[in-house]
Design a protein around this motif. Structure first.
Motif: not given
Length: 345
Positions: A53-78
């Motif tokens: 799951v972490v690898l898939i999310l990291s691949v998605i963040c590699a394509i999207l802007p850096v702001n998407a990394m912040t949003v996905i990290g917050c979703v993981l915390i929640i």
């Protein structure tokens, strides 16, 4: 030093040629480090604490802007907080919304400071965030950097109080009060917020000055200020701080600052020049400092032919209109012939 400058130039050339591949790779590695750090700190939800799951999310963040990394990290915390309790997830959602409103109100380009905050704490080099932000960004970066501190200590409170928060006998109001007290009464967290704020402002102020080696002076001043604040805070606020770990982490932050200076600034103060000129309204004082650049000489390969020119065969026909000059025949000197003609006259 010349070897380092040549290495820097090679890295810049490589980055300029393959930036379309290097930037996604760097974002992938950063997202991987951030998500692994969140799972290592919390890790209550097994479906999210999975390397695939972490690898898939990291691949998605590699394509999207850096702001998407912040949003996905917050979703993981929640998501991990939801595994502890729905009240904890609601508190985490409210806290993250407040933090995002706070730092998005000031700046939306410094999300990287928010992301790197918890990661720097996990790597025991928290001072690298304010020092690096002060060198590369501006005073507005202090808001997301401090928000990253609050986010890390929230995860720390959830990790420490997880047994109480997961207890069925604990009421919802008690859970919320426990989380609120864990943040508001956490003197260690406020000490780090103060140190981040002071260090970032000092580094930003000194590095923007025009004197020689201002970035190195800002780097050293920020490191000293960080250590002094942490020592004084541990003495007067009665906060348990591992001073040896603070010093080692600060040394690592100083090295990171020197690397940033070498690759971003990279100027030669020994060849700086100061000039003055004026126009009808102003007098200008200009200081010019050249960059440290090593020009790489291009290698040229010269091919030498070993073939010999074939001699002209006897009796062979020559093209019409071709004139041959003997090797011993002297060349026609126009000036000499002109002088002799004038003498005859």
């Amino acid at each position: 030093m010349t070897a380092l400058l040549e290495l820097k130039q090679k890295i810049k050339d490589l980055y300029g040629e393959y930036d379309t591949w290097i930037i996604p790779a760097l974002k992938f590695l950063l997202a991987l480090a951030v998500f692994l750090g969140i799972n290592a700190k919390l890790g209550f939800l097994g479906k999210l604490d999975n390397i695939f799951v972490v690898l898939i999310l990291s691949v998605i963040c590699a394509i999207l802007p850096v702001n998407a990394m912040t949003v996905i990290g917050c979703v993981l915390i929640i998501g991990h907080c939801y595994a502890v309790g729905i009240e904890v997830a609601a508190f985490a959602l409210l806290l993250l919304v407040l933090l995002m409103i706070l730092f998005l109100r000031f700046t939306s380009k410094d999300n990287l400071a928010l992301i790197l905050g918890p990661t720097a704490f996990s790597l025991q080099i928290p001072a690298a965030v304010p020092m690096g932000s002060g060198l590369l960004r501006g005073p507005s970066c202090a808001v997301p950097a401090c928000c990253g501190v609050i986010l890390y200590f929230f995860m720390d409170v959830v990790q420490e109080k997880s047994s109480v928060l997961q207890g069925k006998e604990t009421e919802a109001t008690q859970k919320l009060q426990l989380l609120l007290d864990g943040l508001m009464k956490n003197q260690e967290m406020w000490l780090y917020v103060l140190s981040f704020l002071v260090v970032l402002m000092l580094v930003c102020l000194i590095s923007s000055c025009s004197f020689d080696y201002s970035w190195r002076a800002a780097n050293a001043t920020g490191a000293i200020a960080y250590i002094v604040i942490m020592i004084l805070g541990s003495m007067f606020l009665e906060v348990h701080i591992n001073i040896a770990r603070v010093i080692v982490g600060t040394v690592g932050a100083v090295l990171i600052g020197l690397v940033i200076e070498f690759f971003v600034l990279g100027i030669d103060y020994s060849r700086s020049e100061t000039t003055q000129f004026e126009d009808d309204e102003y007098v200008y004082y200009v200081k010019a400092v050249p960059k440290s650049v090593v020009t790489q000489s291009e290698k040229r390969i010269k091919k030498i032919s070993s073939e010999k020119t074939a001699d002209t065969e006897e009796g062979s026909e020559k093209p019409e209109g071709t004139l041959e000059r003997s090797a011993s025949e002297p060349e026609f000197d126009f000036e000499k012939q002109l002088e002799e003609s004038l003498k005859d006259l």
